[in-house]
Design a protein around this motif. Sequence first.
Motif, PDB file in Angstrom:
ATOM      1  N   SER A 137      65.210  86.003  78.435  1.00  0.00           N
ATOM      2  CA  SER A 137      65.175  86.228  80.019  1.00  0.00           C
ATOM      3  C   SER A 137      66.583  85.550  80.390  1.00  0.00           C
ATOM      4  O   SER A 137      67.422  85.318  79.704  1.00  0.00           O
ATOM      5  CB  SER A 137      64.240  85.350  80.781  1.00  0.00           C
ATOM      6  OG  SER A 137      64.480  83.946  80.510  1.00  0.00           O
ATOM      7  N   ILE A 138      66.639  85.976  81.741  1.00  0.00           N
ATOM      8  CA  ILE A 138      67.944  85.662  82.474  1.00  0.00           C
ATOM      9  C   ILE A 138      68.289  84.060  82.381  1.00  0.00           C
ATOM     10  O   ILE A 138      69.491  83.595  82.092  1.00  0.00           O
ATOM     11  CB  ILE A 138      68.037  85.988  83.700  1.00  0.00           C
ATOM     12  CG1 ILE A 138      67.871  87.637  84.058  1.00  0.00           C
ATOM     13  CG2 ILE A 138      69.089  85.623  84.665  1.00  0.00           C
ATOM     14  CD1 ILE A 138      67.806  88.200  85.511  1.00  0.00           C
ATOM     15  N   ALA A 139      67.142  83.470  82.357  1.00  0.00           N
ATOM     16  CA  ALA A 139      67.457  81.954  82.361  1.00  0.00           C
ATOM     17  C   ALA A 139      67.789  81.597  80.894  1.00  0.00           C
ATOM     18  O   ALA A 139      68.520  80.741  80.711  1.00  0.00           O
ATOM     19  CB  ALA A 139      66.165  81.250  82.644  1.00  0.00           C
ATOM     20  N   ASN A 140      67.263  82.092  80.072  1.00  0.00           N
ATOM     21  CA  ASN A 140      67.611  81.850  78.525  1.00  0.00           C
ATOM     22  C   ASN A 140      69.178  82.346  78.252  1.00  0.00           C
ATOM     23  O   ASN A 140      69.767  81.272  77.783  1.00  0.00           O
ATOM     24  CB  ASN A 140      66.810  82.860  77.437  1.00  0.00           C
ATOM     25  CG  ASN A 140      65.229  82.425  77.826  1.00  0.00           C
ATOM     26  OD1 ASN A 140      64.464  83.455  77.235  1.00  0.00           O
ATOM     27  ND2 ASN A 140      64.918  81.327  78.124  1.00  0.00           N
ATOM     28  N   TRP A 141      69.492  83.376  78.792  1.00  0.00           N
ATOM     29  CA  TRP A 141      71.053  83.716  78.595  1.00  0.00           C
ATOM     30  C   TRP A 141      72.003  82.880  79.341  1.00  0.00           C
ATOM     31  O   TRP A 141      72.902  82.378  78.843  1.00  0.00           O
ATOM     32  CB  TRP A 141      71.261  85.201  79.027  1.00  0.00           C
ATOM     33  CG  TRP A 141      70.773  86.320  78.129  1.00  0.00           C
ATOM     34  CD1 TRP A 141      69.683  87.020  78.195  1.00  0.00           C
ATOM     35  CD2 TRP A 141      71.515  86.539  76.814  1.00  0.00           C
ATOM     36  NE1 TRP A 141      69.640  87.936  77.149  1.00  0.00           N
ATOM     37  CE2 TRP A 141      70.559  87.319  76.137  1.00  0.00           C
ATOM     38  CE3 TRP A 141      72.305  86.057  76.174  1.00  0.00           C
ATOM     39  CZ2 TRP A 141      70.892  88.048  74.958  1.00  0.00           C
ATOM     40  CZ3 TRP A 141      72.563  86.471  75.043  1.00  0.00           C
ATOM     41  CH2 TRP A 141      71.821  87.301  74.440  1.00  0.00           C
ATOM     42  N   SER A 142      71.315  82.378  80.579  1.00  0.00           N
ATOM     43  CA  SER A 142      72.042  81.304  81.318  1.00  0.00           C
ATOM     44  C   SER A 142      72.217  80.134  80.736  1.00  0.00           C
ATOM     45  O   SER A 142      73.285  79.499  80.553  1.00  0.00           O
ATOM     46  CB  SER A 142      71.311  81.078  82.830  1.00  0.00           C
ATOM     47  OG  SER A 142      72.128  80.401  83.589  1.00  0.00           O
ATOM     48  N   PHE A 143      71.230  79.623  80.058  1.00  0.00           N
ATOM     49  CA  PHE A 143      71.047  78.419  79.313  1.00  0.00           C
ATOM     50  C   PHE A 143      72.288  78.537  78.147  1.00  0.00           C
ATOM     51  O   PHE A 143      73.019  77.526  77.963  1.00  0.00           O
ATOM     52  CB  PHE A 143      69.665  78.042  78.716  1.00  0.00           C
ATOM     53  CG  PHE A 143      69.873  76.929  77.661  1.00  0.00           C
ATOM     54  CD1 PHE A 143      70.032  75.576  78.098  1.00  0.00           C
ATOM     55  CD2 PHE A 143      69.735  77.253  76.192  1.00  0.00           C
ATOM     56  CE1 PHE A 143      70.005  74.533  77.257  1.00  0.00           C
ATOM     57  CE2 PHE A 143      69.913  76.078  75.406  1.00  0.00           C
ATOM     58  CZ  PHE A 143      69.936  74.661  75.990  1.00  0.00           C
TER      59      PHE A 143
END
Length: 163
Positions: A137-143
Amino acid sequence: MLGQQPRRILGLVAAACVAMLAFGLYLQHVVGLEPCPMCIVQRYALVAVAVIAGIAALLRRPVARHTGVVLMGGFAAFGAFVAARQSWLQWNPPEIMTCGRDFFGMIEAFPLRRAIPMIFRGSGDCSVIDWTFLGLSIANWSFLCFSAIALLAVALWVKRPAA
């Protein structure tokens, strides 16, 4: 290479952050994805990392540049924390939490002194996965991006040339 060309690396970090912000705006305004409060906090952290990395890249004095590297690493670690929290919410969605107002809805409906804490509390539905790439997800990529920047900041700090 880290100790030899820190200014170039910091410039690349700033450029990558600007590219990620541009992609986030593309997803919001072209694709139609509405950011949740945690996404907005991550954007602010990314803006801070970009600005600090850009300024640090322009600085010639090593002490000032090292201060910028430490600040950049701190904001990247904060962004990674928020992204990790959002990823955890996506993997373990709460049963009771519903989607709250978005950032602009909060600003319009509440005085600023009440809206700002609500934004940082993550009161929207940050557990929804609207977009994925390669299964993340976007949050995973952001992390992953924030973590890479934080690790790069540590490496730049450790490999700094003697002043």
